[in-house]
Write a protein that holds these residues in place. Sequence first.
Motif, short mmCIF file in Angstrom:
data_model
loop_
_atom_site.label_atom_id
_atom_site.label_comp_id
_atom_site.label_asym_id
_atom_site.label_seq_id
_atom_site.Cartn_x
_atom_site.Cartn_y
_atom_site.Cartn_z
N GLN A 81 3.98 -8.39 -6.20
CA GLN A 81 3.17 -9.34 -5.45
C GLN A 81 3.93 -9.67 -4.16
OE1 GLN A 81 0.02 -10.63 -6.07
NE2 GLN A 81 -0.01 -9.06 -7.65
N ARG A 82 3.20 -10.22 -3.19
CA ARG A 82 3.84 -10.63 -1.94
C ARG A 82 4.63 -9.48 -1.30
NH1 ARG A 82 4.20 -16.08 -1.13
NH2 ARG A 82 6.21 -15.88 -0.09
N THR A 83 3.93 -8.35 -1.14
CA THR A 83 4.53 -7.17 -0.54
C THR A 83 3.59 -6.62 0.53
OG1 THR A 83 5.72 -6.59 -2.57
CG2 THR A 83 5.39 -4.82 -0.98
N VAL A 84 4.15 -6.24 1.67
CA VAL A 84 3.40 -5.58 2.72
C VAL A 84 3.70 -4.08 2.66
CG1 VAL A 84 3.05 -5.34 5.21
CG2 VAL A 84 3.42 -7.61 4.22
N PHE A 85 2.65 -3.28 2.52
CA PHE A 85 2.78 -1.83 2.44
C PHE A 85 2.36 -1.20 3.77
CE2 PHE A 85 2.44 -3.13 -1.95
CZ PHE A 85 3.27 -2.24 -2.62
N ASP A 86 3.21 -0.32 4.28
CA ASP A 86 2.97 0.42 5.52
C ASP A 86 2.64 1.85 5.09
OD1 ASP A 86 3.21 1.88 7.87
OD2 ASP A 86 5.34 1.46 8.15
N THR A 87 1.34 2.20 5.12
CA THR A 87 0.91 3.40 4.43
C THR A 87 -0.34 3.99 5.07
OG1 THR A 87 0.13 4.23 2.29
CG2 THR A 87 -0.36 1.95 2.80
N TRP A 88 -0.79 5.14 4.58
CA TRP A 88 -2.03 5.74 5.04
C TRP A 88 -3.17 5.47 4.05
CZ3 TRP A 88 2.34 9.17 4.85
CH2 TRP A 88 2.95 9.37 6.09
N ALA A 89 -2.94 5.77 2.78
CA ALA A 89 -4.04 5.82 1.83
C ALA A 89 -4.15 4.62 0.90
CB ALA A 89 -3.92 7.09 0.97
N LEU A 90 -3.11 3.80 0.78
CA LEU A 90 -3.11 2.77 -0.26
C LEU A 90 -4.28 1.81 -0.12
CD1 LEU A 90 -1.57 1.74 -2.76
CD2 LEU A 90 -0.37 0.16 -1.23
N ALA A 91 -4.66 1.49 1.12
CA ALA A 91 -5.78 0.57 1.31
C ALA A 91 -7.07 1.12 0.69
CB ALA A 91 -5.99 0.30 2.80
N TRP A 92 -7.17 2.44 0.61
CA TRP A 92 -8.36 3.05 0.01
C TRP A 92 -8.25 3.21 -1.49
CZ3 TRP A 92 -13.20 4.69 1.34
CH2 TRP A 92 -13.59 4.44 2.66
N ILE A 93 -7.08 3.51 -2.00
CA ILE A 93 -6.98 3.88 -3.41
C ILE A 93 -6.54 2.74 -4.32
CG2 ILE A 93 -6.55 6.28 -2.81
CD1 ILE A 93 -3.61 5.88 -3.39
N ALA A 94 -5.97 1.67 -3.75
CA ALA A 94 -5.48 0.56 -4.59
C ALA A 94 -6.64 -0.31 -5.07
CB ALA A 94 -4.48 -0.29 -3.82
#
Length: 234
Positions: A81-94
């Motif tokens: 929790q309380r984590t910022v992810f710098d990514t390509w696909a996670l916003a779509w697959i999470a």
Amino acid sequence: MNVAFAGLTAAGKTTHARLLARELGYDYVSATEVMLEILRLDVAAGDAWFQRYDEIQAAREDGAADDELDRRLLELAASRQRTVFDTWALAWIAPDPIVRLWIESDPASRARKCLVSQTRTRLSLPACAALCREKDEHTRDSLHRRRGFDLFTDRDRYDLVLCNSHLIATADRACAQRGIATFAPVVHQAVIALLERPHPDELDRLTEVYLAEIIRIGRRVSCEPSDGGGRAMP
């Protein structure tokens, strides 16, 4: 709740993901750093795409490293929790709950940001533009083949679509720093608004205050987002 940044090459997602994590007191996870660990490449994330681009793309060719990256990021998102992810696909697959943020940035502004962000390499502005195009096309093809969405046009999954194309007009560090300083409060306020789940009037207020920067907030479209080439989406 976690936050997942996404955007095309040199859109500013790493800069603003790091800034937001620091401002909120959140942890920060870089998909590039995880990928380099998977590939066992000893190079700084900020230099990887400049210094080892061909090697990285060749190692990703069969999609196995990308599949492993997605698996690790999903595991991290589920356990933190309380984590910022710098990514390509996670916003779509999470799965929910997660705040999904896309940074829209046109090709010319991204080429300028790419030029300014170099530390050891010295690519020209046209070479930076070509690198962004090639990397984006490769990532787009991979995600479309493996995950079924188009990185250039699909924005429906995002809670926030923010634009910074207009904020870095020239390819120099002073302009880049001014652009970052202008955009960071927009990112912060928009993310905080969604984390706190405010009254819709507050989202309307933010959209009115930051008319040029906020394309969508709370899955409400305030103007037409653009594709990877800066054109309006149909």
